[in-house]
Design an enzyme around this catalytic site. Sequence first.
Site: not given
Ligand code: NAP
Ligand code: GCO
Length: 269
Positions: A149, A162
């Site tokens: 992230s 986080y």
């Molecule tokens: P999201 O839309 O909230 O999806 C997260 C997924 O993880 C959901 O399917 C959730 O399942 C699953 N999950 C959470 N806890 C779990 C557990 N204990 N066991 C199994 N599955 C679990 O998030 P996203 O934006 O796609 O993010 C995916 C990854 O990318 C995360 O690691 C997040 O930190 C990272 N990330 C996101 C962003 C961003 O801007 N979106 C940026 C950088 C990194 P449920 O449906 O059951 O909740």
């Molecule tokens: C926040 C956002 C970020 C993104 C991502 C950025 O609240 O700042 O959720 O944490 O999820 O991780 O890379």
Amino acid sequence: MADLSIFSLEGKNAWITGASYGIGFNIAKAFAQAGAKNIVFNARSEESLQLGLDNYKAAGITNVKGYLCDVTDEVAVAKLVETIHKEIGQIDILVNNAGIIKRIPMHEMTRSEFQQVIDIDLVAPYICASAVLPEMMERREGKIINVCSMMSELGRETVSAYAAAKGGLKMLTRNICSEYGEYNIQCNGIGPGYIATPQTAPLRERQPDGSRHPFDSFICAKTPAGRWLDPSELAGPAVFLASKASDAVNGHILYVDGGILAYIGRQPK
Ligand code: NAP
Ligand code: GCO
């Protein structure tokens, strides 16, 4: 002419954790389109599992299997890996994608809220990687990709747990590289910027008066392209890190952030 087959995932089995939707689903879809033989995902609820199956079906992806498994449950994860090995075969690629965030001022966050984020975002990648490593070591081949992230590098208000987890995940990635590189196992991180998924939906919600969420405007000013990224924009980088093309890349965090980490931010007009 470069041999592009090094980017192919033909014949590979990939397990993407928490990939019913969002970033995980888009990475899994990209792997399928890159020729992966089998896509495996897990969800922690029947509802999420079904949603995932519906999403893969809608995307025309049929070589996919979903299993119920909470990634923080090491017994369940060990059982799942055993089941995958039995029903599908070897796990060539693991993507530790499952993750949550809690946006609470640190001094107001309870210990259990902090711990839950650490458990899912940092301990679970250790659990899942440890479960797949022995077989990869035996085969002397494997790819592990940890979804890091911007918070692997930067802090901000209300995301202490986080940021601690994602900062730790960056170093876990480097340590898996260091400890298992001799087995021809590459462990890299992919560091998405600000991606439009359910996880960031609260940061993009219109205000009661119909105006843009202040964080929406803030992030667009911090991103050179002036926009949120789409989860599909992670496809190429993820396929690269999962393929032969990245066999000499190890312990690297590949930021897919549209340039946020390089940019001081757009000056107010
Ligand atoms: P999201 O839309 O909230 O999806 C997260 C997924 O993880 C959901 O399917 C959730 O399942 C699953 N999950 C959470 N806890 C779990 C557990 N204990 N066991 C199994 N599955 C679990 O998030 P996203 O934006 O796609 O993010 C995916 C990854 O990318 C995360 O690691 C997040 O930190 C990272 N990330 C996101 C962003 C961003 O801007 N979106 C940026 C950088 C990194 P449920 O449906 O059951 O909740
Ligand atoms: C926040 C956002 C970020 C993104 C991502 C950025 O609240 O700042 O959720 O944490 O999820 O991780 O890379």
